[in-house]
Design a protein around this motif. Structure first.
Motif, short mmCIF file in Angstrom:
data_model
loop_
_atom_site.label_atom_id
_atom_site.label_comp_id
_atom_site.label_asym_id
_atom_site.label_seq_id
_atom_site.Cartn_x
_atom_site.Cartn_y
_atom_site.Cartn_z
N THR A 169 0.83 -1.21 0.00
CA THR A 169 0.00 0.00 0.00
C THR A 169 0.86 1.26 0.00
O THR A 169 0.51 2.27 0.60
N SER A 191 -1.19 -6.47 1.43
CA SER A 191 -0.52 -5.64 2.44
C SER A 191 -0.10 -6.52 3.60
O SER A 191 -0.63 -7.63 3.77
N TYR A 211 -0.36 -10.43 2.92
CA TYR A 211 0.74 -11.30 2.44
C TYR A 211 1.56 -11.89 3.58
O TYR A 211 2.37 -12.77 3.37
N ILE A 283 10.07 -1.27 -15.57
CA ILE A 283 9.48 0.08 -15.63
C ILE A 283 10.49 1.07 -15.08
O ILE A 283 11.07 0.86 -14.02
N VAL A 285 9.97 4.70 -14.30
CA VAL A 285 9.08 5.87 -14.15
C VAL A 285 8.31 6.09 -15.44
O VAL A 285 7.50 5.26 -15.83
N1 LIG Z 1 10.98 1.59 -11.48
C1 LIG Z 1 10.47 2.77 -11.20
O1 LIG Z 1 10.28 3.59 -12.08
C2 LIG Z 1 10.05 3.08 -9.81
C3 LIG Z 1 9.34 4.24 -9.52
C4 LIG Z 1 8.89 4.43 -8.22
C5 LIG Z 1 9.21 3.50 -7.24
N2 LIG Z 1 9.96 2.43 -7.55
C6 LIG Z 1 10.27 1.39 -6.57
O2 LIG Z 1 9.04 0.77 -6.22
C7 LIG Z 1 9.07 0.38 -4.87
C8 LIG Z 1 7.90 1.03 -4.15
O3 LIG Z 1 8.13 2.42 -4.14
P1 LIG Z 1 7.20 3.39 -3.31
O4 LIG Z 1 7.81 4.75 -3.43
O5 LIG Z 1 5.79 3.17 -3.68
O6 LIG Z 1 7.48 2.84 -1.85
P2 LIG Z 1 6.69 3.06 -0.52
O7 LIG Z 1 5.68 4.14 -0.65
O8 LIG Z 1 7.71 3.17 0.56
O9 LIG Z 1 5.89 1.68 -0.39
C9 LIG Z 1 6.45 0.55 0.15
C10 LIG Z 1 5.34 -0.43 0.48
O10 LIG Z 1 5.58 -1.64 -0.19
C11 LIG Z 1 5.05 -2.71 0.55
N3 LIG Z 1 6.02 -3.79 0.67
C12 LIG Z 1 7.23 -3.79 1.27
N4 LIG Z 1 7.77 -5.01 1.20
C13 LIG Z 1 6.87 -5.78 0.55
C14 LIG Z 1 6.84 -7.15 0.21
N5 LIG Z 1 7.84 -7.98 0.52
N6 LIG Z 1 5.75 -7.60 -0.46
C15 LIG Z 1 4.73 -6.79 -0.79
N7 LIG Z 1 4.71 -5.48 -0.46
C16 LIG Z 1 5.76 -5.00 0.20
C17 LIG Z 1 4.67 -2.18 1.92
O11 LIG Z 1 3.23 -2.13 1.95
P3 LIG Z 1 2.41 -2.59 3.25
O12 LIG Z 1 2.86 -1.67 4.35
O13 LIG Z 1 1.01 -2.40 2.84
O14 LIG Z 1 2.77 -4.03 3.52
C18 LIG Z 1 5.30 -0.81 1.94
O15 LIG Z 1 4.58 0.13 2.69
C19 LIG Z 1 10.45 0.76 -4.35
O16 LIG Z 1 11.33 -0.33 -4.50
C20 LIG Z 1 10.88 1.87 -5.28
O17 LIG Z 1 12.28 2.02 -5.35
C21 LIG Z 1 10.39 2.21 -8.81
#
Ligand SMILES: NC(=O)c1ccc[n+]([C@@H]2O[C@H](COP(=O)([O-])OP(=O)(O)OC[C@H]3O[C@@H](n4cnc5c(N)ncnc54)[C@H](OP(=O)(O)O)[C@@H]3O)[C@@H](O)[C@H]2O)c1
Length: 338
Positions: A169, A191, A211, A283, A285
């Protein structure tokens, strides 16, 4: 002007609030007075020196912000003083597929980011902000919102009747859920927290899975999708979650690989990918065209707004980053400009 810098070496303890000279715009450039910024998991990794250990310091962190145009350089046509704008994540990537330059021109590393009072950008590297969004909400879009759009719409091509599985989330996942609903899809969200799942249901998630409690959450998601499997997985976990995501996805479906929250090196069952013709789509961004398409969609569907979990003062950026690191948040963490 006031600015946050990562100084000397990496780590939250090396963030310093400093004074920098106010920048002036050159030909084709605008000066933006920033009003709000949001933080991404990437910003935390950047400050800790994990995202790019070779990043040159000092660096002004964070990529996602919104502000007001206060000065124009010679020849600017796209914007006027007083316009509300967001700088785009990759300053050189306007359309089409990404290239190496797109990877090297991103805000918050390697380029100085938005944790400063004023930022000068080229007029081509900014977009107008949807009027109905507050500054806090609009600040969530440049990386998290555009990533969600590119995942669900540009690359995912989600359409009415599809089933989308979003993991967690956090900022990207909730926006992806909202956009998948907008496309007419059924959404399954996971989540670690039942409270967060309740909130996700209130926001429109059709099905929820904890999960931590359901080890085979991928299999369960496939069952919810009628054993056909889900059309798209919004995969933010990486190594630790990919096997289950591959159990969830349908034959010929897509796993959009966005993040590596649960590990970057994997020992996945490759036969699942080839036997089931799964598309694993990396992906990065998105480009300005993705951002503008997202803004058009949001301007038409004004009930779809980024979920702002907490707002911190500019002076408390380290506290905001520690809060993100704690994983307590639901959606986005925002930092107001000074
Ligand atoms: N490739 C790209 O273009 C791009 C762009 C943006 C972000 N990202 C990447 O995407 C990821 C998420 O970014 P964000 O900014 O959305 O992070 P965020 O707001 O910090 O969200 C992280 C959330 O992911 C969930 N999570 C953590 N470990 C998990 C697992 N093992 N299984 C399932 N869910 C899990 C948790 O949700 P719950 O608390 O609900 O469990 C946590 O709150 C990061 O790795 C970031 O570097 C990549």
């Amino acid at each position: 002007m006031r600015a946050w810098e990562i100084q000397g070496s990496f780590g939250l303890d090396h963030l310093r609030l400093t004074d920098r000279p106010e920048p002036r715009p050159g030909p084709g450039q605008l000066t933006v007075r920033l009003t709000a910024a949001s933080i991404n998991y990437r910003d935390l990794l950047m400050v800790r020196g994990i995202y790019n250990p070779r990043q040159k310091l000092p660096l002004v962190p964070c990529s996602d912000g919104v502000g007001v145009v206060v000065e124009l350089g010679p020849g600017v046509r796209r914007f006027a003083v007083g316009d509300r704008v967001s700088p785009i994540f990759s300053q050189s990537w306007l359309e089409g597929p990404p290239d190496r330059r797109a990877e090297r021109t991103t805000l918050g590393g390697p380029l100085d980011g938005v944790m400063q009072e004023y930022l000068v950008v080229h007029e081509d590297s900014a977009v107008a902000v949807p009027e109905h969004l507050s500054d806090d909400e609009a600040a969530c879009l440049p990386c998290a919102g555009v990533t969600a759009w590119r995942t669900v719409v540009t690359e995912g091509r989600v359409t009415a009747g599809d089933t989308v599985l979003t993991l967690g989330t956090g900022g990207v996942s909730l926006l992806a859920m909202q956009l998948a609903r907008l496309q007419g899809a059924r959404v399954i969200i996971t989540s670690s927290s039942d409270d967060k799942l309740t909130r996700a249901s209130e926001l429109g998630a059709h099905h929820t899975i904890n999960y931590r409690q359901v080890e085979r959450w991928g299999k369960q998601a496939a069952r919810i999708a009628g054993d056909r499997g889900v059309d798209l997985v919004v995969e933010v976990g990486g190594a630790g979650t990919l096997d289950e995501s591959l159990r969830a996805v349908r034959v010929g479906g897509t796993v959009a690989l966005i993040g590596v929250l649960a590990g970057a090196r994997s020992d996945v069952a490759l036969t699942r990918i080839l036997m089931h013709s799964v598309r694993v789509q990396g992906i990065f961004v998105g480009n300005r065209a993705d951002f503008e398409a997202l803004n058009r969609a949001l301007s038409l569907h004004t009930d779809v707004r980024p979920i702002v979990d907490r707002v911190f003062d500019f002076a408390t950026l380290p506290k905001a980053l520690r809060y993100l690191a704690s994983g307590q948040h639901f959606g986005k963490v925002v930092v107001r400009a000074p």
